[in-house]
Scaffold this active site. Structure first.
Site, PDB file in Angstrom:
ATOM      1  N   THR A 187       6.208  -1.221  -9.827  1.00 19.63           N
ATOM      2  CA  THR A 187       7.303  -1.269 -10.802  1.00 19.63           C
ATOM      3  C   THR A 187       8.223  -0.054 -10.769  1.00 19.63           C
ATOM      4  OG1 THR A 187       5.969  -0.271 -12.548  1.00 19.63           O
ATOM      5  CG2 THR A 187       5.916  -2.691 -12.366  1.00 19.63           C
ATOM      6  N   HIS A 219       2.612   6.576  -2.451  1.00 20.44           N
ATOM      7  CA  HIS A 219       1.838   5.389  -2.841  1.00 20.44           C
ATOM      8  C   HIS A 219       1.842   4.344  -1.727  1.00 20.44           C
ATOM      9  CE1 HIS A 219       0.281   5.511  -6.996  1.00 20.44           C
ATOM     10  NE2 HIS A 219       1.228   6.416  -7.210  1.00 20.44           N
TER      11      HIS A 219
END
Length: 184
Positions: A35, A50
């Site tokens: 998100t 990430h």
């Protein structure tokens, strides 16, 4: 099979790593719903980090606002979906919807409803932000309050809720795999 897991904790507490570990246990077809928006160089670096840490067998969908729709579309295409993270999603909504509290509450309700009925395992990650001082400005207070409501709603819908601290998952709702195995 529908199953909802909520993973709460502070920043850098190990939530994302634990969510991927949990998700990897439950199916071959896995979707990671990211998100975060790369709004500045530091966030861009975090997103890249990430991406590098994510296992190759996960399909990544980057969606900053339309979580309900993405989760609904994952049904039938995946065994498990990890949402990382709900507080970034909430922050995105707060900006896009210009602080319209009722519209944001409606989106929260829609997400909780979809997560509770889709035929897949949903693992949602979120930052606990309500443990500190009362924020000085109204927008930050609204964010904190909406995050608390989001967490309560997701926790009610969840089969399992974990609190992460120092990389350790503490079960606060449901049974962990180890407890289930030892009591079988």
């Amino acid at each position: 099979m529908n199953h909802v897991t909520l993973i709460l904790g502070g920043a850098r507490s190990g939530k994302s790593r634990f969510a991927l570990e949990e998700g990897s246990k439950h199916g071959r077809s896995k979707i990671y719903i990211a998100t975060a928006k790369p709004l500045d160089p530091e966030m861009t670096r975090r997103i890249e980090q990430h991406r590098r840490e994510r296992p190759a067998d996960w399909t990544t969908i980057e969606e900053s606002e339309r979580l309900s729709e993405v989760l609904q579309s994952a049904e039938g295409r995946a065994d498990v979906a990890v949402i990382d993270c709900l507080t970034l999603w909430l922050s995105n909504l707060l900006i896009t919807m210009q602080g319209d509290e009722q519209s944001i509450r409606d989106e929260i309700d829609r997400l909780v409803e979809v997560a509770g009925r889709v035929n897949l395992r949903v693992v949602a990650v979120s930052n606990e932000v309500g443990l500190g001082i009362v924020p000085a400005d109204s927008l930050s207070r609204l964010f904190r309050d909406l995050a608390g409501l989001l967490h309560q709603s997701m926790a009610r819908a969840a089969h399992q809720v974990y609190w992460m601290t120092a990389g350790i998952a503490v079960t606060i709702k449901g049974r962990s795999d180890e407890q289930t195995a030892s009591h079988s």
